[in-house]
Design a protein around this motif. Sequence first.
Motif, PDB file in Angstrom:
ATOM      1  N   TYR A 129     -25.549  29.335 -11.014  1.00 38.02           N
ATOM      2  CA  TYR A 129     -25.473  30.346 -12.072  1.00 38.02           C
ATOM      3  C   TYR A 129     -26.662  31.297 -12.043  1.00 38.02           C
ATOM      4  CZ  TYR A 129     -25.437  32.394 -16.751  1.00 38.02           C
ATOM      5  OH  TYR A 129     -25.453  33.279 -17.798  1.00 38.02           O
TER       6      TYR A 129
ATOM      7  N   GLU B 202     -16.263  36.046 -20.511  1.00 38.76           N
ATOM      8  CA  GLU B 202     -17.509  35.372 -20.858  1.00 38.76           C
ATOM      9  C   GLU B 202     -17.954  34.580 -19.632  1.00 38.76           C
ATOM     10  OE1 GLU B 202     -19.262  32.035 -24.007  1.00 38.76           O
ATOM     11  OE2 GLU B 202     -17.146  32.610 -24.050  1.00 38.76           O
TER      12      GLU B 202
ATOM     13  N   LYS C 249     -20.626  32.056 -18.160  1.00 39.26           N
ATOM     14  CA  LYS C 249     -21.628  31.116 -18.647  1.00 39.26           C
ATOM     15  C   LYS C 249     -21.902  30.022 -17.624  1.00 39.26           C
ATOM     16  CE  LYS C 249     -17.986  28.775 -21.301  1.00 39.26           C
ATOM     17  NZ  LYS C 249     -17.548  28.367 -22.654  1.00 39.26           N
ATOM     18  N   LYS C 250     -22.979  29.300 -17.873  1.00 37.53           N
ATOM     19  CA  LYS C 250     -23.365  28.210 -16.976  1.00 37.53           C
ATOM     20  C   LYS C 250     -22.549  26.968 -17.307  1.00 37.53           C
ATOM     21  CE  LYS C 250     -27.723  27.562 -15.922  1.00 37.53           C
ATOM     22  NZ  LYS C 250     -29.152  27.133 -15.957  1.00 37.53           N
TER      23      LYS C 250
END
Length: 302
Positions: free
Chosen positions: A259, A281, A283-284
């Motif tokens: 990420y 979205e 995200k990690k």
Amino acid sequence: MYETMTFSGGIHKHNEIEELIEDLGGFVLQKNDQQLDVTITMAVPAEDTDKIEQKAKELLGSVEISPLASTEIAVVSPTLARQHLPHAACDIAEYLRRYGTKTNMIGLARGAGKGISQISKSEKDLIEEHDLAIFSLGSFDDCIRKKTHLFEDIDIPVIVTGSPEIAAEEINANAYVSGFGRIPRRLKRGENIRALRKLVEVSEDIISKQKEDLEDDPLIVSPIIVKIALERKVPEVAHINAPMALVSQLDGVRVKLPYDKFHEEIADVEVEGHRLGDISEIKKSKMYDHILVKILPETSLY
């Protein structure tokens, strides 16, 4: 809306069905060559499935709808430790893969024990990254009923498996499939295969219902299109050693890249005229710091 299908047939002239998929605006998701046979998992526009069926018949092959293709399922066991063997979860995960889904086995750190079982927030968050969770529990009615806290507040659909007959409503699960439990051998006998087939049917029904719900508020772009765009526009994807470098989900894509290093590059990818970071979205993930892309619905544009 794309429909996922699986073609099985001879390798002779199978390129014709690949050309048809491309002509229809579809995609080949996975292709497996096995000596003289070939299996192709594809995504094609829902209104064109009859053309694929006609071509498959012409090539003397078979084709069927594969609701589980392009999904990711968590197979959760209270423990995967060797002192708690046997684990039916292994056979469950492997059997589901035959139907096109990507399964991840998750063993809870402190899930064992009727009176002391626990699930942590990070484990819950990891499970909720998937489209569906299957909790593989044991052989005793009382034990299963006292472990409902492991899954009752999970925000994705949950199927529970075990040995006794239990109504799903009684344990706050979306579905319950009996015939499993702690079996000290591989699940290869007739009653085991029937239980596995029942589990697949229940999983397909739940996934199909989720797809119908998504049609009420469609995603801005299909996860399949995002997956293809990432394969074509992010060179590092070709060098990922993990099996299935990109995993399609019902509402997004898992990208098996770190990420911190790649999330900005992923966000800048253009998909059907949109910057991916603007319509999703990013995200990690809780899994190895992968990148999780969750696509926004069309209503988010207004």
